[in-house]
Design a protein around this motif. Structure first.
Motif, PDB file in Angstrom:
ATOM      1  N   MET A   1      44.182  59.596  29.055  1.00 27.68           N
ATOM      2  CA  MET A   1      43.270  58.916  29.942  1.00 27.68           C
ATOM      3  C   MET A   1      41.970  58.668  29.191  1.00 27.68           C
ATOM      4  SD  MET A   1      44.507  60.745  33.444  1.00 27.68           S
ATOM      5  CE  MET A   1      43.225  61.450  34.070  1.00 27.68           C
ATOM      6  N   ARG A   2      41.478  57.473  29.293  1.00 29.20           N
ATOM      7  CA  ARG A   2      40.271  57.093  28.564  1.00 29.20           C
ATOM      8  C   ARG A   2      39.110  56.925  29.549  1.00 29.20           C
ATOM      9  NH1 ARG A   2      40.650  55.970  23.400  1.00 29.20           N
ATOM     10  NH2 ARG A   2      39.016  54.412  23.445  1.00 29.20           N
ATOM     11  N   TYR A   3      38.095  57.760  29.353  1.00 26.18           N
ATOM     12  CA  TYR A   3      36.892  57.694  30.168  1.00 26.18           C
ATOM     13  C   TYR A   3      35.680  57.736  29.255  1.00 26.18           C
ATOM     14  CZ  TYR A   3      40.012  58.832  34.003  1.00 26.18           C
ATOM     15  OH  TYR A   3      41.043  58.823  34.920  1.00 26.18           O
ATOM     16  N   PRO A   4      34.572  57.091  29.644  1.00 28.41           N
ATOM     17  CA  PRO A   4      33.360  57.125  28.828  1.00 28.41           C
ATOM     18  C   PRO A   4      32.771  58.537  28.741  1.00 28.41           C
ATOM     19  CG  PRO A   4      33.271  55.317  30.393  1.00 28.41           C
ATOM     20  CD  PRO A   4      34.451  56.175  30.779  1.00 28.41           C
ATOM     21  N   VAL A   5      32.283  58.856  27.550  1.00 29.12           N
ATOM     22  CA  VAL A   5      31.559  60.092  27.274  1.00 29.12           C
ATOM     23  C   VAL A   5      30.165  59.663  26.845  1.00 29.12           C
ATOM     24  CG1 VAL A   5      31.393  62.097  25.746  1.00 29.12           C
ATOM     25  CG2 VAL A   5      33.629  61.319  26.535  1.00 29.12           C
ATOM     26  N   LEU A   6      29.146  60.152  27.518  1.00 32.55           N
ATOM     27  CA  LEU A   6      27.773  59.786  27.200  1.00 32.55           C
ATOM     28  C   LEU A   6      27.094  60.962  26.508  1.00 32.55           C
ATOM     29  CD1 LEU A   6      26.918  58.132  30.637  1.00 32.55           C
ATOM     30  CD2 LEU A   6      27.919  57.057  28.602  1.00 32.55           C
ATOM     31  N   LEU A   7      26.827  60.793  25.217  1.00 32.03           N
ATOM     32  CA  LEU A   7      26.131  61.798  24.419  1.00 32.03           C
ATOM     33  C   LEU A   7      24.670  61.383  24.293  1.00 32.03           C
ATOM     34  CD1 LEU A   7      28.947  61.871  21.799  1.00 32.03           C
ATOM     35  CD2 LEU A   7      28.312  63.847  23.174  1.00 32.03           C
ATOM     36  N   ALA A   8      23.806  62.293  23.863  1.00 30.15           N
ATOM     37  CA  ALA A   8      22.378  61.997  23.769  1.00 30.15           C
ATOM     38  C   ALA A   8      22.081  60.829  22.832  1.00 30.15           C
ATOM     39  CB  ALA A   8      21.627  63.238  23.312  1.00 30.15           C
ATOM     40  N   ASP A   9      22.820  60.714  21.727  1.00 28.30           N
ATOM     41  CA  ASP A   9      22.500  59.699  20.729  1.00 28.30           C
ATOM     42  C   ASP A   9      23.611  58.686  20.467  1.00 28.30           C
ATOM     43  OD1 ASP A   9      24.155  61.549  19.596  1.00 28.30           O
ATOM     44  OD2 ASP A   9      22.974  61.853  17.798  1.00 28.30           O
ATOM     45  N   CYS A  10      24.693  58.736  21.228  1.00 24.89           N
ATOM     46  CA  CYS A  10      25.777  57.767  21.072  1.00 24.89           C
ATOM     47  C   CYS A  10      26.740  57.894  22.254  1.00 24.89           C
ATOM     48  CB  CYS A  10      26.520  57.973  19.758  1.00 24.89           C
ATOM     49  SG  CYS A  10      27.403  59.528  19.644  1.00 24.89           S
ATOM     50  N   ASP A  11      27.659  56.961  22.327  1.00 22.33           N
ATOM     51  CA  ASP A  11      28.677  56.991  23.366  1.00 22.33           C
ATOM     52  C   ASP A  11      30.047  57.155  22.725  1.00 22.33           C
ATOM     53  OD1 ASP A  11      26.692  56.542  25.226  1.00 22.33           O
ATOM     54  OD2 ASP A  11      27.066  54.399  25.353  1.00 22.33           O
ATOM     55  N   ALA A  12      31.025  57.565  23.503  1.00 19.95           N
ATOM     56  CA  ALA A  12      32.381  57.765  23.006  1.00 19.95           C
ATOM     57  C   ALA A  12      33.347  57.512  24.157  1.00 19.95           C
ATOM     58  CB  ALA A  12      32.536  59.194  22.475  1.00 19.95           C
ATOM     59  N   MET A  13      34.631  57.617  23.867  1.00 22.54           N
ATOM     60  CA  MET A  13      35.680  57.482  24.881  1.00 22.54           C
ATOM     61  C   MET A  13      36.642  58.654  24.732  1.00 22.54           C
ATOM     62  SD  MET A  13      35.274  54.739  26.721  1.00 22.54           S
ATOM     63  CE  MET A  13      36.847  54.308  27.415  1.00 22.54           C
ATOM     64  N   THR A  14      37.040  59.238  25.853  1.00 17.07           N
ATOM     65  CA  THR A  14      38.023  60.316  25.782  1.00 17.07           C
ATOM     66  C   THR A  14      39.374  59.756  25.354  1.00 17.07           C
ATOM     67  OG1 THR A  14      38.654  60.096  28.097  1.00 17.07           O
ATOM     68  CG2 THR A  14      36.932  61.710  27.588  1.00 17.07           C
ATOM     69  N   ARG A  15      40.138  60.565  24.650  1.00 21.54           N
ATOM     70  CA  ARG A  15      41.527  60.257  24.331  1.00 21.54           C
ATOM     71  C   ARG A  15      42.436  61.133  25.185  1.00 21.54           C
ATOM     72  NH1 ARG A  15      42.990  56.015  21.735  1.00 21.54           N
ATOM     73  NH2 ARG A  15      44.738  57.126  20.898  1.00 21.54           N
ATOM     74  N   ASN A  16      41.881  62.284  25.594  1.00 21.74           N
ATOM     75  CA  ASN A  16      42.625  63.236  26.403  1.00 21.74           C
ATOM     76  C   ASN A  16      41.609  64.098  27.143  1.00 21.74           C
ATOM     77  OD1 ASN A  16      44.485  64.961  27.494  1.00 21.74           O
ATOM     78  ND2 ASN A  16      45.495  65.445  25.566  1.00 21.74           N
ATOM     79  N   ILE A  17      41.941  64.496  28.361  1.00 24.02           N
ATOM     80  CA  ILE A  17      41.024  65.331  29.132  1.00 24.02           C
ATOM     81  C   ILE A  17      41.834  66.238  30.052  1.00 24.02           C
ATOM     82  CG2 ILE A  17      40.744  63.588  30.931  1.00 24.02           C
ATOM     83  CD1 ILE A  17      37.801  64.552  31.142  1.00 24.02           C
ATOM     84  N   SER A  18      41.341  67.466  30.236  1.00 19.56           N
ATOM     85  CA  SER A  18      41.983  68.415  31.147  1.00 19.56           C
ATOM     86  C   SER A  18      40.883  69.232  31.810  1.00 19.56           C
ATOM     87  CB  SER A  18      42.952  69.326  30.384  1.00 19.56           C
ATOM     88  OG  SER A  18      42.225  70.251  29.593  1.00 19.56           O
ATOM     89  N   GLY A  19      41.279  70.163  32.630  1.00 13.05           N
ATOM     90  CA  GLY A  19      40.310  71.024  33.286  1.00 13.05           C
ATOM     91  C   GLY A  19      39.621  71.992  32.347  1.00 13.05           C
ATOM     92  N   SER A  20      40.175  72.190  31.144  1.00 12.62           N
ATOM     93  CA  SER A  20      39.595  73.155  30.217  1.00 12.62           C
ATOM     94  C   SER A  20      38.963  72.524  28.986  1.00 12.62           C
ATOM     95  CB  SER A  20      40.660  74.161  29.767  1.00 12.62           C
ATOM     96  OG  SER A  20      41.699  73.488  29.083  1.00 12.62           O
ATOM     97  N   GLY A  21      39.074  71.193  28.844  1.00 15.64           N
ATOM     98  CA  GLY A  21      38.473  70.569  27.678  1.00 15.64           C
ATOM     99  C   GLY A  21      38.727  69.081  27.604  1.00 15.64           C
ATOM    100  N   ALA A  22      38.238  68.491  26.513  1.00 13.22           N
ATOM    101  CA  ALA A  22      38.395  67.057  26.296  1.00 13.22           C
ATOM    102  C   ALA A  22      38.484  66.778  24.808  1.00 13.22           C
ATOM    103  CB  ALA A  22      37.215  66.297  26.890  1.00 13.22           C
ATOM    104  N   TYR A  23      39.123  65.657  24.477  1.00 15.44           N
ATOM    105  CA  TYR A  23      39.182  65.172  23.108  1.00 15.44           C
ATOM    106  C   TYR A  23      38.644  63.754  23.133  1.00 15.44           C
ATOM    107  CZ  TYR A  23      41.002  63.713  18.580  1.00 15.44           C
ATOM    108  OH  TYR A  23      41.120  63.252  17.292  1.00 15.44           O
TER     109      TYR A  23
END
Length: 83
Positions: A1-23
């Motif tokens: 599942m691909r969702y936006p990740v907003l970091l302080a100095d850049c943006d990213a997209m998830t490749r995988n996400i679960s209740g215990s972590g994300a990639y």
């Protein structure tokens, strides 16, 4: 599942996400065991109406720790974060 990740100095997209972590993949350089905070932008409801609702709302800020860094599929840094 691909969702936006907003970091302080850049943006990213998830490749995988679960209740215990994300990639996710990003241009930002990170190291293993580095603490990290970021916002995950998730939809208001799961894609399947019969599924259980997501525990997070849009823009949920999460804290975690980098547990793996590798070369992602796009050539960016692949970051595995444990919540």
């Amino acid at each position: 599942m691909r969702y936006p990740v907003l970091l302080a100095d850049c943006d990213a997209m998830t490749r995988n996400i679960s209740g215990s972590g994300a990639y996710f993949e990003t241009d930002r350089r990170m190291v293993v065991d580095q603490p990290i905070s970021f916002a995950l932008v998730l939809p208001a409801a799961p894609p399947d109406a019969a599924a259980k609702p997501y525990p997070w709302r849009e823009g949920r800020v999460v804290d975690g720790r980098v547990v793996r860094v590798d070369t992602g599929e796009t050539g960016q840094e692949g970051i595995c974060v444990a919540f």
